[in-house]
Design an enzyme around this catalytic site. Structure first.
Site, mmCIF file in Angstrom:
data_model
loop_
_atom_site.group_PDB
_atom_site.id
_atom_site.type_symbol
_atom_site.label_atom_id
_atom_site.label_comp_id
_atom_site.label_asym_id
_atom_site.label_seq_id
_atom_site.Cartn_x
_atom_site.Cartn_y
_atom_site.Cartn_z
ATOM 1 N N SER A 2 0.827 -1.211 0.000
ATOM 2 C CA SER A 2 0.000 0.000 0.000
ATOM 3 C C SER A 2 0.857 1.255 0.000
ATOM 4 C CB SER A 2 -0.876 0.000 1.247
ATOM 5 O OG SER A 2 -1.367 1.299 1.498
ATOM 6 N N THR B 178 -5.551 2.758 -7.279
ATOM 7 C CA THR B 178 -6.843 2.654 -6.589
ATOM 8 C C THR B 178 -7.679 3.875 -6.941
ATOM 9 O OG1 THR B 178 -5.847 1.382 -4.817
ATOM 10 C CG2 THR B 178 -7.947 2.440 -4.317
ATOM 11 N N TYR C 111 -2.218 5.980 -4.767
ATOM 12 C CA TYR C 111 -3.303 6.955 -4.879
ATOM 13 C C TYR C 111 -2.709 8.158 -5.597
ATOM 14 C CZ TYR C 111 -6.224 4.673 -1.297
ATOM 15 O OH TYR C 111 -6.999 3.803 -0.605
ATOM 16 N N HIS D 239 -13.258 -1.756 -1.965
ATOM 17 C CA HIS D 239 -12.364 -1.317 -0.890
ATOM 18 C C HIS D 239 -12.737 -2.007 0.424
ATOM 19 C CE1 HIS D 239 -9.329 2.047 -0.654
ATOM 20 N NE2 HIS D 239 -9.358 1.663 0.603
ATOM 21 N N LYS E 5 -7.830 -0.561 -9.682
ATOM 22 C CA LYS E 5 -8.518 -1.211 -8.549
ATOM 23 C C LYS E 5 -9.698 -0.359 -8.084
ATOM 24 C CE LYS E 5 -7.586 -2.746 -3.766
ATOM 25 N NZ LYS E 5 -8.094 -1.729 -2.835
HETATM 26 C C1 LIG Z 1 -7.022 -1.811 7.167
HETATM 27 C C2 LIG Z 1 -7.204 -1.675 5.683
HETATM 28 C C3 LIG Z 1 -6.425 -0.770 4.986
HETATM 29 C C4 LIG Z 1 -6.575 -0.651 3.612
HETATM 30 N N1 LIG Z 1 -5.752 0.195 2.937
HETATM 31 C C5 LIG Z 1 -5.816 0.239 1.595
HETATM 32 C C6 LIG Z 1 -4.905 1.037 0.877
HETATM 33 O O1 LIG Z 1 -4.025 1.670 1.438
HETATM 34 N N2 LIG Z 1 -5.025 1.052 -0.466
HETATM 35 C C7 LIG Z 1 -5.990 0.332 -1.135
HETATM 36 O O2 LIG Z 1 -6.055 0.374 -2.361
HETATM 37 N N3 LIG Z 1 -6.867 -0.424 -0.461
HETATM 38 C C8 LIG Z 1 -6.793 -0.504 0.870
HETATM 39 N N4 LIG Z 1 -7.659 -1.317 1.549
HETATM 40 C C9 LIG Z 1 -8.612 -2.138 0.793
HETATM 41 C C10 LIG Z 1 -7.989 -3.492 0.423
HETATM 42 O O3 LIG Z 1 -7.024 -3.343 -0.580
HETATM 43 C C11 LIG Z 1 -9.018 -4.475 -0.124
HETATM 44 O O4 LIG Z 1 -9.730 -3.879 -1.183
HETATM 45 C C12 LIG Z 1 -10.006 -4.969 0.938
HETATM 46 O O5 LIG Z 1 -9.371 -5.074 2.194
HETATM 47 C C13 LIG Z 1 -10.554 -6.319 0.523
HETATM 48 O O6 LIG Z 1 -11.479 -6.772 1.437
HETATM 49 P P1 LIG Z 1 -11.161 -7.823 2.623
HETATM 50 O O7 LIG Z 1 -10.494 -7.031 3.679
HETATM 51 O O8 LIG Z 1 -12.521 -8.287 3.001
HETATM 52 O O9 LIG Z 1 -10.282 -8.907 2.051
HETATM 53 C C14 LIG Z 1 -7.544 -1.434 2.922
HETATM 54 C C15 LIG Z 1 -8.332 -2.337 3.643
HETATM 55 C C16 LIG Z 1 -8.163 -2.471 5.004
HETATM 56 C C17 LIG Z 1 -9.010 -3.476 5.732
HETATM 57 C C1 LIG Z 2 -0.417 10.693 8.260
HETATM 58 C C2 LIG Z 2 -0.944 10.277 6.954
HETATM 59 C C3 LIG Z 2 -2.045 9.284 7.071
HETATM 60 C C4 LIG Z 2 -2.414 8.798 5.727
HETATM 61 C C5 LIG Z 2 -3.537 7.849 5.841
HETATM 62 C C6 LIG Z 2 -4.300 7.846 4.600
HETATM 63 C C7 LIG Z 2 -5.324 6.829 4.723
HETATM 64 C C8 LIG Z 2 -5.713 6.377 3.390
HETATM 65 C C9 LIG Z 2 -6.671 5.305 3.523
HETATM 66 C C10 LIG Z 2 -6.029 3.954 3.496
HETATM 67 C C11 LIG Z 2 -7.084 3.095 3.008
HETATM 68 O O1 LIG Z 2 -7.249 2.963 1.821
HETATM 69 C C12 LIG Z 2 -7.992 2.461 3.939
HETATM 70 O O2 LIG Z 2 -7.846 2.596 5.154
HETATM 71 O O3 LIG Z 2 -8.930 1.824 3.465
#
Ligand SMILES: Cc1cc2nc3c(=O)[nH]c(=O)nc-3n(C[C@H](O)[C@H](O)[C@H](O)COP(=O)(O)O)c2cc1C
Ligand SMILES: CCCCCCCCCCC(=O)C(=O)O
Length: 366
Positions: A109, A158, A132, A255, A231
Site C-alpha cells: 500500500s 486505486t 493513490y 475497498h 482497482k
Molecule cells: C485496514 C485496511 C487498509 C486498507 N488500505 C488500503 C490502501 O491503502 N489502499 C488500497 O487500495 N486499499 C486498501 N484497503 C482495501 C484493500 O485493498 C481491499 O480492497 C479490501 O481489504 C478487501 O477486502 P477484505 O479485507 O474483506 O479482504 C484497505 C483495507 C483495510 C481493511
Molecule cells: C499521516 C498520513 C495518514 C495517511 C492515511 C491515509 C489513509 C488512506 C486510507 C487507506 C485506506 O485505503 C484504507 O484505510 O482503506
C-alpha cells in the site's frame, strides 16, 4: 497458544480483536456508514453454492496460475492495506516476509508504515505497488519512481477513494493517523486535527485529488513503463473504460466495504465485469474472501486471481509474521481441498458450471 493455533480466518479475527486496541481493531475491521457492503461482501459468498463433480482423479492438484507473465503457486494475493504497524511493530516488512515465504504476490500500500525500499530489501519476491493520486502529482510520481527502482513489477491504481468513506468507528475513536515515512519530505502531515473525528478523513481531503479522471490513467502511463492495474471497478461500463485507457488488469473491489456503503458485494458483480472485459486483460477480485471455497467461487465466475486484505492483517495482529504466513497457508490449503472435493485438478478446470449463483437459481424457476 503455539500448540493451539487458530484453524480458520475467523479465529484469527477473534485473536486480533483481543490483541489490538479498540481504535486499531476498528480501523482494520470496520467499514463505511451502516457497514452493509462490509457484511454483504462476506454474505454474498454464502449465497453461492458449489456443484462438485465426482470420480475425477484428484490425486494431484495444481493451484498454480500466472498474472502479467509472473507465475504464482496459487491465485491468492495479499491485498494492499495501509498501516501494518497498527497490527504489529514489524509492519509491512513482516507481511512481505510472510508472503515471500509462501511465494505469494503482495501488493504494498502507498500508506505503508515501512519505507518502500525497506520492504524491497527485506526479502526477494514479486511485488506490486499500490498508488493513490495526490493533488500534488509530483508526490505520486516520486512514489512510482521509488517503486520502480525498488523492483516492484506493476502499479495498482486505486480509483474508489476520491474522498475517504465515512467510517463511523474511526470518527468515534478519533482515529490517529500512523506514521507515513514514505511521505516524509514529500507532503506536510501537520494540522491533522481530529475536529472531524478521524485524522484519516482529514488527511485524504487535504491531499488526495478528487478531480482524478480517466485521463489521469494516461498521465500515469506516461510516467511509468510498469503495467497498471485499476482497482475499484464495480461496473461493466467502467471495466470497458479501464481497458480503453490501457489498463493491464482490472480489480473488482469496493475497498472492503470501506468507501461507498451499499455498493454491491464484489462477487455479485464479478461476472458482469468479466463479460465486459471479454478476456482483454485479467480480472481480479477482492472483498470478503475468508475461505478457500470463496476463492474457488471467484475463479469459477471468471477471476484470474483474488486478493485478501483483512485476513492477513488479522494474522499479523495475532501472531506477527508467523500469523500472516499461517493465514496465507491456510487459505491455500483450503483452496486445494475445495478443488479436490469439487473435482478440479487445475485452476483451468474451475469453470462456470462449478457454481450455482442466486441468479442461476432464479432463472431455473422461470
Ligand atoms: C485496514 C485496511 C487498509 C486498507 N488500505 C488500503 C490502501 O491503502 N489502499 C488500497 O487500495 N486499499 C486498501 N484497503 C482495501 C484493500 O485493498 C481491499 O480492497 C479490501 O481489504 C478487501 O477486502 P477484505 O479485507 O474483506 O479482504 C484497505 C483495507 C483495510 C481493511
Ligand atoms: C499521516 C498520513 C495518514 C495517511 C492515511 C491515509 C489513509 C488512506 C486510507 C487507506 C485506506 O485505503 C484504507 O484505510 O482503506
Amino acid at each position: 497458544m503455539e500448540n493451539n493455533l487458530p484453524v480458520n480466518v475467523r479465529e484469527y479475527q477473534e485473536l486480533a480483536k483481543k490483541a489490538l486496541s479498540k481504535m486499531h481493531y476498528d480501523y482494520i475491521n470496520g467499514g463505511a456508514e451502516d457497514e452493509h457492503t462490509l457484511r454483504d461482501n462476506i454474505a454474498a459468498y454464502g449465497r453461492i453454492l458449489l456443484r462438485p463433480r465426482v470420480l475425477v482423479d484428484v490425486s494431484n492438484i495444481d493451484m498454480s496460475t500466472s498474472l502479467l507473465g509472473y507465475n504464482m503457486p496459487s491465485p491468492i494475493i495479499v491485498a494492499p492495506t495501509g498501516s501494518h504497524k497498527v497490527a504489529n511493530p514489524e509492519g509491512e516488512v513482516a507481511t512481505a516476509k510472510a508472503a515471500a515465504s509462501c511465494n505469494s504476490l503482495m501488493v504494498l500500500s502507498f500508506s505503508s508504515n515501512c519505507r518502500i525500499e525497506e520492504v524491497a530489501a527485506s526479502c526477494d519476491a514479486i511485488r506490486f505497488y499500490q498508488l493513490y493520486v495526490f493533488k500534488k502529482r509530483a508526490v505520486s510520481a516520486t512514489l512510482v519512481r521509488r517503486a520502480e527502482s525498488s523492483g516492484f513489477k506493476a502499479i495498482v491504481l486505486t480509483v474508489d477513494n476520491p474522498m475517504l468513506g465515512r467510517r463511523e468507528r474511526d470518527i468515534r475513536n478519533k482515529m490517529v493517523a500512523p506514521d507515513k515515512p514514505n511521505l516524509e519530505g514529500l507532503i506536510s502531515l501537520e494540522n491533522l486535527d481530529t475536529t472531524d473525528g478521524s485524522q484519516l478523513a482529514k488527511y485524504v481531503r487535504d491531499t488526495m485529488d478528487p478531480s482524478l479522471s480517466w485521463k489521469d490513467v494516461e498521465w500515469l502511463k506516461s510516467i511509468t513503463s510498469l503495467p497498471i492495474l485499476v482497482k475499484g471497478i464495480l461496473t461493466a461500463e467502467d471495466a470497458r473504460k479501464a481497458v480503453e485507457a490501457g489498463a493491464a488488469g482490472v480489480i473488482v473491489s469496493n475497498h472492503g466495504g470501506r468507501q461507498l456503503d451499499y455498493a454491491p458485494a464484489t462477487i455479485s458483480v464479478l461476472e458482469e465485469v468479466v463479460k465486459a472485459v471479454a478476456g482483454a486483460v485479467p480480472v481480479l477480485v477482492d472483498g470478503g474472501i475468508q475461505r478457500g471455497t470463496d476463492v474457488l467461487k471467484a475463479l469459477a465466475l471468471g477471476a484470474r486471481a483474488v486478493m485478501v486484505g483483512r485476513p492477513v492483517m488479522y494474522g499479523l495482529a495475532a501472531r506477527g509474521e508467523a500469523g500472516a504466513k499461517h493465514v496465507i497457508e491456510m487459505l491455500n490449503r483450503e483452496l486445494e481441498l475445495a478443488m479436490t472435493l469439487c473435482g478440479c485438478r487445475s485452476v483451468a478446470e474451475i469453470t462456470r458450471d462449478r457454481v450455482q449463483t442466486e441468479g442461476d437459481r432464479m432463472r431455473s424457476l422461470l
